[in-house]
Design a protein around this motif. Structure first.
Motif, short mmCIF file in Angstrom:
data_model
loop_
_atom_site.label_atom_id
_atom_site.label_comp_id
_atom_site.label_asym_id
_atom_site.label_seq_id
_atom_site.Cartn_x
_atom_site.Cartn_y
_atom_site.Cartn_z
N LYS A 1 0.71 -1.26 0.08
CA LYS A 1 0.11 -0.15 -0.11
C LYS A 1 0.81 1.32 -0.03
O LYS A 1 0.37 2.04 -0.49
N ALA A 2 2.05 1.16 0.44
CA ALA A 2 2.67 2.52 0.72
C ALA A 2 3.36 2.91 -0.47
O ALA A 2 3.77 2.06 -1.34
N ALA A 3 3.83 4.18 -0.50
CA ALA A 3 4.69 4.56 -1.87
C ALA A 3 5.96 3.95 -1.79
O ALA A 3 6.47 3.42 -0.77
N ALA A 4 6.24 3.73 -2.84
CA ALA A 4 7.47 2.63 -3.30
C ALA A 4 8.38 3.23 -4.12
O ALA A 4 7.97 3.99 -5.19
N ARG A 5 9.73 2.79 -4.18
CA ARG A 5 10.51 2.95 -5.21
C ARG A 5 10.82 1.25 -5.76
O ARG A 5 10.94 0.60 -5.12
N VAL A 6 10.68 1.74 -7.07
CA VAL A 6 10.67 0.15 -7.70
C VAL A 6 12.09 0.30 -8.92
O VAL A 6 12.23 1.58 -9.43
N ALA B 80 13.57 -8.79 -14.35
CA ALA B 80 13.91 -8.82 -12.95
C ALA B 80 13.30 -7.64 -12.20
O ALA B 80 13.86 -6.28 -12.86
N TYR B 81 12.73 -7.53 -11.32
CA TYR B 81 12.06 -6.31 -10.71
C TYR B 81 12.04 -6.26 -9.24
O TYR B 81 12.35 -7.49 -8.64
N CYS B 82 12.06 -5.18 -8.60
CA CYS B 82 12.29 -4.83 -7.14
C CYS B 82 11.36 -3.91 -6.74
O CYS B 82 11.44 -2.63 -7.38
N LEU B 83 10.60 -3.93 -5.73
CA LEU B 83 9.76 -2.74 -5.06
C LEU B 83 10.02 -2.79 -3.54
O LEU B 83 10.47 -3.64 -2.92
N VAL B 84 10.40 -1.45 -3.02
CA VAL B 84 10.97 -1.12 -1.83
C VAL B 84 9.98 -0.12 -1.19
O VAL B 84 9.62 0.85 -1.64
N THR B 85 9.70 -0.43 0.16
CA THR B 85 8.79 0.46 0.72
C THR B 85 9.47 0.65 2.09
O THR B 85 10.24 -0.33 2.70
N SER C 99 9.31 5.85 -9.21
CA SER C 99 8.76 5.94 -7.89
C SER C 99 7.26 5.59 -8.37
O SER C 99 6.82 5.87 -9.52
N GLN C 100 6.57 5.18 -7.22
CA GLN C 100 4.99 4.76 -7.44
C GLN C 100 4.22 5.19 -6.31
O GLN C 100 4.90 4.98 -5.14
N SER C 101 3.21 5.88 -6.19
CA SER C 101 2.48 6.35 -5.38
C SER C 101 1.83 5.37 -4.21
O SER C 101 1.65 4.31 -4.89
N ALA C 102 1.49 5.56 -3.04
CA ALA C 102 0.80 4.96 -2.30
C ALA C 102 -0.52 4.76 -2.93
O ALA C 102 -1.07 5.45 -3.61
N THR C 103 -1.05 3.58 -2.36
CA THR C 103 -2.71 3.32 -2.64
C THR C 103 -3.14 2.71 -1.31
O THR C 103 -2.80 2.02 -0.44
#
Length: 257
Positions: A172-177, A187-192, A245-249
């Motif tokens: 749910k939180a804003a993340a760096r991807v 290959a992907y990674c999402l960090v919150t 970056s991706q915003s929170a939801t």
């Protein structure tokens, strides 16, 4: 004297016959071992690598055991340890990305995702990372080029995977991807942040986590091992990557619960 001369002629004739026979034998018999400047080709070497550019030449499906084999993950020798909280493998790539990004992956032939949710070594960050299996290198490249635009336009997002109480922020939180292409894989990674707070764009720790997971572990580790253990010997395209970056939801049920 006549008899002696005749004997010499007979002897020379016999010697000539022997020499001729020897030369004939040498001509008809191939050399057993001649030195050569030609390199020796190891026929087994061609079976030690795999062409990752297409599922046609890299047919074995990914498994959780191959990508995330244990409860702890150390990206490099002497590196810090990430705690693996949950793993998942499936054929529905839309669990890893929502909206237009998920639709894009499906259109480009994504038929498998293997992912895990991890806790950073200091416990301050939650991470979801994995591999997406697309049809070929061209499809993976097209997806890579389109993902950033869709993120910027908020037409989709990578989806974190909740791994129990206290990990809801990863979904749910804003993340760096970040994402990187090698062969037909993304290959992907999402960090919150574990506390759900916004990540500062200059956060060096987040950059370190993205590098650890995507470049060091998934690319140099998992995919390199796969490339070295396959059935063909073709050059591998240099990896290319991106971050955003991706915003929170706050109003979406997270996938992978």
């Amino acid at each position: 004297m006549l008899i002696g001369g005749a004997a010499v002629l007979v002897l020379l004739a016999l010697c000539g016959l022997a020499v001729a026979t020897l030369l004939q034998n040498q001509t008809n018999t191939p050399p057993a071992a001649l030195p050569s400047d030609q390199p020796v080709v190891d026929q087994s070497a061609a079976a030690d690598r795999s062409d990752l550019d297409s599922r046609d030449t890299d047919q074995s499906a990914l498994t959780v055991k191959e990508v995330f084999p244990g409860k702890q993950l150390v990206p490099s020798d002497g590196g810090q340890t990430y705690q693996v909280l949950k793993t998942q493998a499936g054929t529905d790539c839309t669990v890893a990305a929502t909206g237009e990004i998920g639709d894009l992956l499906v259109r480009l032939g994504c038929n498998q995702v293997v992912r895990a949710t991890l806790r950073s070594p200091n416990g301050d960050y939650l991470v979801t990372a994995g591999l997406l299996n697309l049809t070929d290198a061209a499809s993976a490249q097209r997806a890579r080029d389109r993902i950033r635009q869709l993120l910027d336009e908020r037409q989709g997002r990578f989806q974190g995977m909740v791994a129990g109480d206290g990990t809801e922020a990863v979904a749910k939180a804003a993340a760096r991807v970040g994402w990187q292409v090698r062969g037909h894989y993304i290959a992907y990674c999402l960090v919150t942040r574990a506390d759900g707070e916004q990540i500062n764009s200059a956060d060096a720790k987040t950059r370190d986590i993205l590098y650890d997971m995507i470049e060091v572990y998934l690319n140099r580790g998992v995919l390199e091992r796969r490339a070295n253990g396959g059935v063909a010997n073709q050059p591998t395209v240099s990896p290319t990557d991106g971050t955003a970056s991706q915003s929170a939801t706050r109003d979406r049920n997270p996938s992978g619960n």
